[in-house]
Design an enzyme around this catalytic site. Structure first.
Site, PDB file in Angstrom:
ATOM      1  N   THR A 102       0.814  -1.211   0.000  1.00 37.77           N
ATOM      2  CA  THR A 102       0.000   0.000   0.000  1.00 37.77           C
ATOM      3  C   THR A 102       0.851   1.266   0.000  1.00 37.77           C
ATOM      4  OG1 THR A 102      -0.137  -0.248   2.382  1.00 37.77           O
ATOM      5  CG2 THR A 102      -1.980  -1.040   1.105  1.00 37.77           C
ATOM      6  N   ASP A 400      -1.287  -7.910   6.756  1.00 40.35           N
ATOM      7  CA  ASP A 400      -0.510  -7.886   5.519  1.00 40.35           C
ATOM      8  C   ASP A 400       0.064  -9.272   5.231  1.00 40.35           C
ATOM      9  OD1 ASP A 400      -1.066  -5.230   5.521  1.00 40.35           O
ATOM     10  OD2 ASP A 400       0.993  -4.567   5.128  1.00 40.35           O
TER      11      ASP A 400
HETATM   12  P1  ADP Z   1       4.319  -1.553   1.334  1.00 41.59           P
HETATM   13  O1  ADP Z   1       3.292  -0.955   2.237  1.00 41.59           O
HETATM   14  O2  ADP Z   1       4.238  -1.010  -0.043  1.00 41.59           O
HETATM   15  O3  ADP Z   1       4.368  -3.030   1.396  1.00 41.59           O
HETATM   16  P2  ADP Z   1       6.749  -1.606   2.787  1.00 41.59           P
HETATM   17  O4  ADP Z   1       7.158  -0.569   3.763  1.00 41.59           O
HETATM   18  O5  ADP Z   1       6.272  -2.937   3.281  1.00 41.59           O
HETATM   19  O6  ADP Z   1       5.680  -0.982   1.870  1.00 41.59           O
HETATM   20  O7  ADP Z   1       7.995  -1.817   1.835  1.00 41.59           O
HETATM   21  C1  ADP Z   1       7.982  -2.724   0.787  1.00 41.59           C
HETATM   22  C2  ADP Z   1       9.217  -2.601  -0.031  1.00 41.59           C
HETATM   23  O8  ADP Z   1      10.372  -2.941   0.721  1.00 41.59           O
HETATM   24  C3  ADP Z   1       9.161  -3.557  -1.192  1.00 41.59           C
HETATM   25  O9  ADP Z   1       9.600  -2.912  -2.356  1.00 41.59           O
HETATM   26  C4  ADP Z   1      10.117  -4.656  -0.771  1.00 41.59           C
HETATM   27  O10 ADP Z   1      10.690  -5.286  -1.890  1.00 41.59           O
HETATM   28  C5  ADP Z   1      11.128  -3.914   0.023  1.00 41.59           C
HETATM   29  N1  ADP Z   1      11.828  -4.767   0.979  1.00 41.59           N
HETATM   30  C6  ADP Z   1      11.291  -5.471   1.986  1.00 41.59           C
HETATM   31  N2  ADP Z   1      12.220  -6.158   2.668  1.00 41.59           N
HETATM   32  C7  ADP Z   1      13.413  -5.891   2.077  1.00 41.59           C
HETATM   33  C8  ADP Z   1      14.771  -6.279   2.330  1.00 41.59           C
HETATM   34  N3  ADP Z   1      15.070  -7.114   3.319  1.00 41.59           N
HETATM   35  N4  ADP Z   1      15.713  -5.797   1.522  1.00 41.59           N
HETATM   36  C9  ADP Z   1      15.396  -4.949   0.546  1.00 41.59           C
HETATM   37  N5  ADP Z   1      14.153  -4.536   0.254  1.00 41.59           N
HETATM   38  C10 ADP Z   1      13.158  -5.000   1.004  1.00 41.59           C
HETATM   39 MG    MG Z   2       4.692  -4.267   2.983  1.00 39.78          MG
END
Ligand code: ADP
Ligand code: MG
Length: 535
Positions: A102, A400
């Site tokens: 989101t 989520d």
């Molecule tokens: P959303 O609400 O869009 O899910 P998040 O704050 O959960 O937002 O962030 C999601 C993003 O973070 C995605 O693009 C995901 O690929 C990236 N991400 C999550 N964990 C990692 C990680 N360990 N290393 C790099 N990128 C990550």
């Molecule tokens: Mg997320």
């Protein structure tokens, strides 16, 4: 505007309807709308990714929400600009459809708007930009399909599901316990999933929370949890193979109605009345025992005398259980709610393998676990945590993770996270732009550039140099022609997202691109904004 006088000769001003409205037309309207959309996206940008910041929002009556989830942040924010509301709506639709991503979808839309503004400044007509975006989004979605990978799992081998849920949880406050929470989420989803039909009914998963304990104590209960205790402290705390009578009728002797007159003038009369009442209740208890009930769950209360009698007759009971919970108990145990006492029959009893009462901490708080229910696969995720805000945020994070696990059961394709999928799409879209001879190719290139904003934001939020990091990863992807390289947010030492096990669902990523494009196209097509002027 006109000046007039009322019957006392006091002057007043008449303002005509139209004068109250402000109106923005043409390019000014688009510019203003883009600015509003970008403003919302800018707020969320810093929350993206595992090192993203959290937001603290204070509600109208002082309640506080701390969250990292895009949909929640926007929901709690009090926006009154119409375009900003569209962005809120955008995040919400991602939440409804996919559950995760989101924040990313709003960041993506913001980047698309920013690029659109540049194209407008170059003199490209908004419709051409919208069309270019549409073509580019199709290319990107197809490309995602191509670079996606399927993984196999079954009810016993679900490590890959856990890994994907862990990626989702890694950006939340709860990432300290992401392993255990991801396992809980996956087990919960698998417990209620229909793997044959690839369907999951998330309604069967209840998420409950109680302040106290620590996050590590969060558990998965194969059954349901009721925030009530046995009516008498000496009743058994544990009932195996319980047969449960679920009553919505009063479970006590009938009270004398105020309409009737009862004269009690001697001790004997009082004694007989009391005896009668007691006997009446005794019969009720006997009736429950006769049909085979070993536990009575009532919607209403009964007084202390009745309680005492129940304890004596060895029939455990729970009182004051809410209607919603009663229904849930009935569904889970396969019992029927009994609205009239006379209708109680053996086949209306619900069955549960184990009913137990558990107390928490030093407080007198107890909860009732109803487990191994006969009928249903309903499960409960029971969250513990230090304070209410933490529990609320954990609930949202678990939501989520549950959604991600469900999406994977529906469609087991994944793409690589950490911006790897976006960078790969960006390259594909950029390459596709050359094939279009028209003006649209500028918009398509702009789309490719907008895709880069997600990895850029990830790098920026992790304290890396955004442009340098992005170009390094991009050139690595081009050189080796591998779509797995993303931003190393946690400083693990490798950009290979396969090695880091950072996965996201294919449908989630596709949905992000489609939804963001849709909203941006809509905003670009607005060229006249009529609104009441501010006072
Ligand atoms: P959303 O609400 O869009 O899910 P998040 O704050 O959960 O937002 O962030 C999601 C993003 O973070 C995605 O693009 C995901 O690929 C990236 N991400 C999550 N964990 C990692 C990680 N360990 N290393 C790099 N990128 C990550
Ligand atoms: Mg997320």
């Amino acid at each position: 505007m006109a000046l007039a006088f009322d019957e006392y000769g006091r002057p007043f001003i008449i303002v005509r309807e139209q004068d109250q409205k402000t109106r923005l037309k043409g390019i000014d309207a688009q510019k203003a709308n883009i600015a509003a959309g970008k403003a919302v996206a800018r707020i969320l940008r810093s929350s993206l990714g595992p090192k993203g910041m959290d937001k603290m929002l204070q509600g109208p009556d002082g309640d506080i929400t701390i969250s990292n989830d895009g949909a929640t942040i926007l929901e709690q924010m009090d926006v009154d600009n119409q375009i900003a509301k569209l962005m809120v709506e955008l995040s919400r639709s991602q939440d409804y459809e996919i559950g995760d991503g989101t924040t990313g979808v709003v960041v993506m839309a913001g980047a698309l708007l920013e690029q659109a503004e540049r194209q407008l400044d170059r003199g490209i007509h908004p419709i051409r930009i919208a069309e270019g975006y549409e073509m580019a989004s199709r290319v990107a979605v197809e490309h995602l399909q191509r670079i996606s990978q399927k993984f196999e799992f079954d009810a016993d081998n679900y490590e890959s599901l856990v890994q994907t849920c862990m990626t989702t949880l890694s950006s939340k406050i709860v990432n300290r316990c992401k392993r255990s929470l991801a396992e809980i989420a996956v087990k919960a989803v698998l417990a209620v999933a229909d793997l044959e039909r690839k369907d999951v009914n998330l309604d069967l998963i209840k998420v409950e929370g109680k302040v106290g304990g620590k996050l590590e104590d969060t558990e998965l209960i194969y059954g349901i949890l009721v925030d009530k205790d046995m009516s008498h402290p000496q009743m058994p705390k544990q009932i195996a193979d319980a047969n449960i009578a679920i009553l919505t009728c009063p479970f006590e002797p009938p009270k004398p109605k105020t309409k009737h007159k009862v004269d009690i003038d001697t001790v004997e009369k009082f004694e007989t009345l009391r005896k009668q009442e007691q006997q009446y209740f005794d019969e009720m208890v006997q009736k429950c025992k006769d049909v085979g009930a070993t536990l009575v769950i009532c919607q209403w209360g009964f007084d202390d005398e009745a309680n005492h009698l129940l304890m004596h007759r060895n029939l455990p009971a729970v009182r004051w259980v809410g209607g919603v919970e009663l229904e849930l108990i009935a569904i889970a145990t396969g019992g029927r709610i009994v609205p009239r006492f006379q209708e109680l029959t053996p086949e209306k009893l619900g069955k549960a393998g184990l009913v137990r009462e558990k107390s928490f901490g030093t407080t007198k708080e107890r909860m009732l676990y109803i487990e191994h229910c006969a009928n249903s696969k309903a499960v409960t995720v029971f969250i513990r945590g230090g304070n209410k805000m933490m529990i609320e945020e954990t609930k949202r994070s678990i939501h989520d993770a549950l959604c991600v696990a469900r999406n994977l059961i529906r469609n087991n394709s994944i793409v690589y996270g950490g911006g790897a999928a976006e960078i790969s799409c960006s390259l594909a879209v950029d390459a596709a732009a050359d094939k279009y001879p028209g003006v649209e190719q500028y918009a398509i290139r702009a789309f490719a550039e907008a895709l880069d904003s997600v990895p850029m934001a990830l790098a920026e939020n992790s304290g890396l140099q955004p442009i340098e990091t992005l170009s390094a990863v991009k050139s690595q992807q081009i050189k080796e022609n591998i779509p797995f390289y993303g931003i190393d947010c946690n400083d693990v030492g490798t950009n290979d997202m396969r090695e880091q096990n950072v996965f996201e669902t294919l449908i989630g990523k596709q949905q992000q691109i489609l939804l963001a494009t849709q909203v941006v196209k809509m905003i670009l097509k607005i060229d006249d904004v009529i609104s009441p002027s501010e006072y």
